[in-house]
Scaffold this active site. Structure first.
Site, mmCIF file in Angstrom:
data_model
loop_
_atom_site.group_PDB
_atom_site.id
_atom_site.type_symbol
_atom_site.label_atom_id
_atom_site.label_comp_id
_atom_site.label_asym_id
_atom_site.label_seq_id
_atom_site.Cartn_x
_atom_site.Cartn_y
_atom_site.Cartn_z
ATOM 1 N N HIS A 1 0.823 -1.210 0.000
ATOM 2 C CA HIS A 1 0.000 0.000 0.000
ATOM 3 C C HIS A 1 0.861 1.267 0.000
ATOM 4 O O HIS A 1 1.181 1.814 1.047
ATOM 5 C CB HIS A 1 -0.885 -0.037 1.258
ATOM 6 C CG HIS A 1 -2.033 0.909 1.221
ATOM 7 N ND1 HIS A 1 -3.263 0.611 1.752
ATOM 8 C CD2 HIS A 1 -2.150 2.167 0.731
ATOM 9 C CE1 HIS A 1 -4.077 1.621 1.598
ATOM 10 N NE2 HIS A 1 -3.426 2.598 0.978
ATOM 11 N N HIS B 1 1.294 5.144 -2.000
ATOM 12 C CA HIS B 1 0.799 6.139 -2.956
ATOM 13 C C HIS B 1 2.011 6.840 -3.569
ATOM 14 O O HIS B 1 2.766 7.512 -2.866
ATOM 15 C CB HIS B 1 -0.114 7.159 -2.257
ATOM 16 C CG HIS B 1 -1.367 6.546 -1.715
ATOM 17 N ND1 HIS B 1 -2.489 6.343 -2.489
ATOM 18 C CD2 HIS B 1 -1.680 6.062 -0.488
ATOM 19 C CE1 HIS B 1 -3.435 5.770 -1.747
ATOM 20 N NE2 HIS B 1 -2.969 5.596 -0.527
ATOM 21 N N ARG C 1 1.715 8.851 -6.467
ATOM 22 C CA ARG C 1 1.222 10.138 -7.004
ATOM 23 C C ARG C 1 1.520 10.406 -8.466
ATOM 24 O O ARG C 1 1.171 11.471 -8.972
ATOM 25 C CB ARG C 1 1.737 11.319 -6.170
ATOM 26 C CG ARG C 1 1.429 11.242 -4.687
ATOM 27 C CD ARG C 1 -0.057 11.244 -4.403
ATOM 28 N NE ARG C 1 -0.306 11.373 -2.968
ATOM 29 C CZ ARG C 1 -1.321 10.776 -2.348
ATOM 30 N NH1 ARG C 1 -2.164 10.008 -3.018
ATOM 31 N NH2 ARG C 1 -1.504 10.936 -1.063
ATOM 32 N N ASN D 1 -5.124 5.567 -7.053
ATOM 33 C CA ASN D 1 -5.807 6.880 -7.022
ATOM 34 C C ASN D 1 -4.912 8.010 -7.521
ATOM 35 O O ASN D 1 -4.686 9.001 -6.846
ATOM 36 C CB ASN D 1 -6.355 7.187 -5.616
ATOM 37 C CG ASN D 1 -5.289 7.335 -4.553
ATOM 38 O OD1 ASN D 1 -4.172 6.842 -4.700
ATOM 39 N ND2 ASN D 1 -5.618 8.011 -3.463
ATOM 40 N N HIS E 1 -10.784 -0.513 0.918
ATOM 41 C CA HIS E 1 -10.697 0.604 1.862
ATOM 42 C C HIS E 1 -12.054 0.620 2.569
ATOM 43 O O HIS E 1 -13.040 1.094 2.010
ATOM 44 C CB HIS E 1 -10.416 1.896 1.086
ATOM 45 C CG HIS E 1 -10.559 3.158 1.880
ATOM 46 N ND1 HIS E 1 -9.506 4.025 2.106
ATOM 47 C CD2 HIS E 1 -11.629 3.715 2.489
ATOM 48 C CE1 HIS E 1 -9.936 5.054 2.821
ATOM 49 N NE2 HIS E 1 -11.215 4.898 3.064
ATOM 50 N N HIS F 1 -5.433 -1.088 5.666
ATOM 51 C CA HIS F 1 -5.295 -0.273 6.901
ATOM 52 C C HIS F 1 -6.380 -0.490 7.944
ATOM 53 O O HIS F 1 -7.161 0.415 8.241
ATOM 54 C CB HIS F 1 -5.177 1.209 6.559
ATOM 55 C CG HIS F 1 -6.094 1.737 5.475
ATOM 56 N ND1 HIS F 1 -7.460 1.573 5.502
ATOM 57 C CD2 HIS F 1 -5.823 2.442 4.346
ATOM 58 C CE1 HIS F 1 -7.984 2.157 4.437
ATOM 59 N NE2 HIS F 1 -7.012 2.686 3.717
ATOM 60 N N ASN G 1 -6.680 8.910 7.042
ATOM 61 C CA ASN G 1 -7.905 8.158 6.826
ATOM 62 C C ASN G 1 -7.588 6.678 6.588
ATOM 63 O O ASN G 1 -6.891 6.378 5.629
ATOM 64 C CB ASN G 1 -8.648 8.720 5.610
ATOM 65 C CG ASN G 1 -10.043 8.186 5.508
ATOM 66 O OD1 ASN G 1 -10.638 7.815 6.508
ATOM 67 N ND2 ASN G 1 -10.567 8.120 4.300
ATOM 68 N N ASP H 1 0.680 2.624 3.697
ATOM 69 C CA ASP H 1 -0.211 3.733 3.304
ATOM 70 C C ASP H 1 0.583 5.043 3.197
ATOM 71 O O ASP H 1 0.074 6.119 3.535
ATOM 72 C CB ASP H 1 -1.401 3.894 4.258
ATOM 73 C CG ASP H 1 -2.560 4.653 3.610
ATOM 74 O OD1 ASP H 1 -2.441 5.059 2.436
ATOM 75 O OD2 ASP H 1 -3.581 4.848 4.289
ATOM 76 N N HIS I 1 1.877 14.348 0.503
ATOM 77 C CA HIS I 1 1.039 15.482 0.113
ATOM 78 C C HIS I 1 1.889 16.740 0.012
ATOM 79 O O HIS I 1 2.776 16.970 0.849
ATOM 80 C CB HIS I 1 -0.081 15.716 1.139
ATOM 81 C CG HIS I 1 -1.188 14.722 1.055
ATOM 82 N ND1 HIS I 1 -1.969 14.564 -0.072
ATOM 83 C CD2 HIS I 1 -1.656 13.831 1.956
ATOM 84 C CE1 HIS I 1 -2.863 13.604 0.150
ATOM 85 N NE2 HIS I 1 -2.691 13.139 1.364
HETATM 86 O O1 DOR Z 1 -5.011 8.984 4.613
HETATM 87 C C1 DOR Z 1 -5.198 8.537 3.487
HETATM 88 N N1 DOR Z 1 -4.569 9.035 2.410
HETATM 89 N N2 DOR Z 1 -6.068 7.527 3.327
HETATM 90 C C2 DOR Z 1 -6.443 7.092 2.113
HETATM 91 O O2 DOR Z 1 -7.235 6.182 2.030
HETATM 92 C C3 DOR Z 1 -5.921 7.727 0.895
HETATM 93 C C4 DOR Z 1 -4.636 8.378 1.150
HETATM 94 C C5 DOR Z 1 -4.200 9.328 0.054
HETATM 95 O O3 DOR Z 1 -4.283 8.975 -1.116
HETATM 96 O O4 DOR Z 1 -3.739 10.418 0.383
HETATM 97 ZN ZN ZN Z 2 -7.205 3.863 2.161
#
Ligand code: DOR
Ligand code: ZN
Length: 429
Positions: A56, A58, A60, A90, A177, A230, A276, A303, A307
């Site tokens: 898991h 991300h 980007r 995503n 999720h 998660h 989240n 996870d 950002h």
């Molecule tokens: O905290 C989170 N950030 N939970 C998620 O499910 C998505 C993730 C994100 O893509 O930033």
């Molecule tokens: Zn998630």
């Protein structure tokens, strides 16, 4: 290709041995090995583990290359001891076609620091309305086996059922999720005594547990594989334990931050702690550690959610949820599981490499440290402790919840198929 003679490492915390890495494989393991021309790595006191595998991450890219790219995320992963990461779908555009997953897969190959394994979206555009081209992604060069709308729940039970039926045909898995969206409208943090006092809208545990309960029943009915992303509550661990006792093909992951941090962090109103699912209570943290220790929770999944500053350094309610995880994941597991005696090094290898590789159906990862195996391995100094400096992270983003915190376990070296991606604690490229 450089050969490496690793001197005096302790595989899975056992007795010190020498490990010869040549031509991408573990060529020999033994006492006092010698090899002319090999680069010697002094590993006295270091633990050797199979390269870590993240289910898991991300990354980007495509779309938010200002927050992370496949290359910067790959470097963060290698520095964290990973040799394979699953890249969540995503992105922008969403990874819901063979074209996008192949693009991400190719970018990972070009970076060459870890195996980047694309996750395919379950539904077109993560909208939860129509199934994406799951078969085409599975047949693509990326050979997708894990499908997830992560960030969003596949909330429609009929659609979830059809996704499970579809992936069963090629031994895929739906990674859910778990968040009943009707119960989390406007949610900002864990719903409980603290959210009431802080005046922030709560995210009740039942919103996660209701979806997990529903989905294990669907997975049982269909006879397909379900993975729960998660897991964050004590009740979720209980439901998973029950489902596994019935023989349901369900696996689950817990994040490092849910093993360490609680909703008390929200008292600061520092959005670096907004995530989240949200950070939960002490009792939840205890249940997650117990669940990971007894194997009810199969794996640690980071996870890792980078950002950009403008999306994170704002008022709590406006900030995006998510925190960095790759570079400190093993440290947090050492602090929360190894040092308190709840998991030994073989257990760490199982939960952070063997089982996640099995869930993702990855060949060549999560393998035993034995002659003939692909040389995917990490060397860790369990005694070293250092404070986390966000400015020193390889990630393009800075939203680490561990800033300033002293954590154990320095990653000294990472090898991907015999190539050192990290040596002496530094990325080699
Ligand atoms: O905290 C989170 N950030 N939970 C998620 O499910 C998505 C993730 C994100 O893509 O930033
Ligand atoms: Zn998630």
């Amino acid at each position: 290709m450089t050969h490496y003679l690793i001197k005096g490492a302790r595989p899975l915390g056992g007795d010190a041995v020498d490990v010869l890495v040549a031509d991408g494989r573990i060529a020999a393991i033994g006492d006092q090995l010698s090899a002319t021309g090999a680069e010697v790595v002094d590993a006295a006191g270091l633990i050797a583990l199979p390269g870590l595998v993240d289910l898991h991450t991300h990354l980007r890219e495509p779309g938010r290359e200002d927050a992370e790219t496949v290359e910067t995320g790959s470097r963060a992963a290698a520095l964290g001891g990973f040799t394979a990461v699953h890249a969540m779908a995503n992105t922008d555009p969403v990874a819901d076609t063979a074209g996008v997953v192949e693009q991400v897969w190719r970018l990972g190959q070009e970076a060459g620091l870890v195996d980047v394994v694309p996750v395919g979206a379950v539904t077109i555009g993560l909208k939860g309305e129509r199934l994406a081209e799951l078969g085409a992604m599975a047949d693509s060069a990326a050979r997708v086996r894990v499908f997830s709308d992560d960030g969003h729940c596949v909330a429609d039970p009929a659609l979830m059922r059809r996704a499970l039926e579809y992936v069963k045909a090629f031994d895929g898995v739906v990674a859910q999720h778990a968040e009943e969206p009707r119960l989390t409208v406007g949610a900002q943090m864990h719903e409980g005594e603290r959210s009431a006092r802080l005046g922030l809208t709560g995210w009740p545990a039942a919103a996660e547990e209701a979806i997990i309960a529903r989905d294990v029943l669907l997975a049982e009915h269909v006879g397909a594989r379900l993975h729960v992303c998660h897991v964050s509550t004590a009740g979720s661990v209980e439901i998973l334990r029950w489902a596994k006792s019935r023989g349901v093909q369900v696996t689950a992951e817990v994040t490092p931050h849910h093993l360490l941090l609680t909703d008390a962090c929200a008292e600061s109103y520092d959005p670096v702690f907004k995530v989240n699912p949200p950070l939960r209570t002490d009792a939840d943290v205890e249940a997650l550690r117990a669940g990971l220790a007894d194997g009810t929770i199969d794996a640690v999944g980071t996870d890792h959610a980078p950002h950009a500053v403008e999306d994170k350094e704002s008022e709590w309610a406006q900030a995006r949820p998510g925190m960095l995880g790759l570079e400190q994941a093993l440290a947090v597991v050492i602090e929360t599981m190894v040092e308190p005696g709840r998991l030994d090094w073989a257990g760490v290898a199982d939960r952070m490499s063997v089982r996640p590789a099995a869930i993702g159906r990855l060949d060549g990862h999560g393998r035993p440290l034995a002659p003939g195996e692909p040389a995917n391995l990490v060397l860790v100094d369990p005694a070293a402790r250092a404070a986390v400096d966000p400015a020193a992270l390889a990630s393009r983003s800075r939203n680490s919840p561990y800033a300033g915190r002293e954590v154990p376990g320095r990653i000294v070296a990472t090898f991907l198929r015999g190539t050192a991606t990290v040596l002496d604690g530094k990325a080699t490229r």
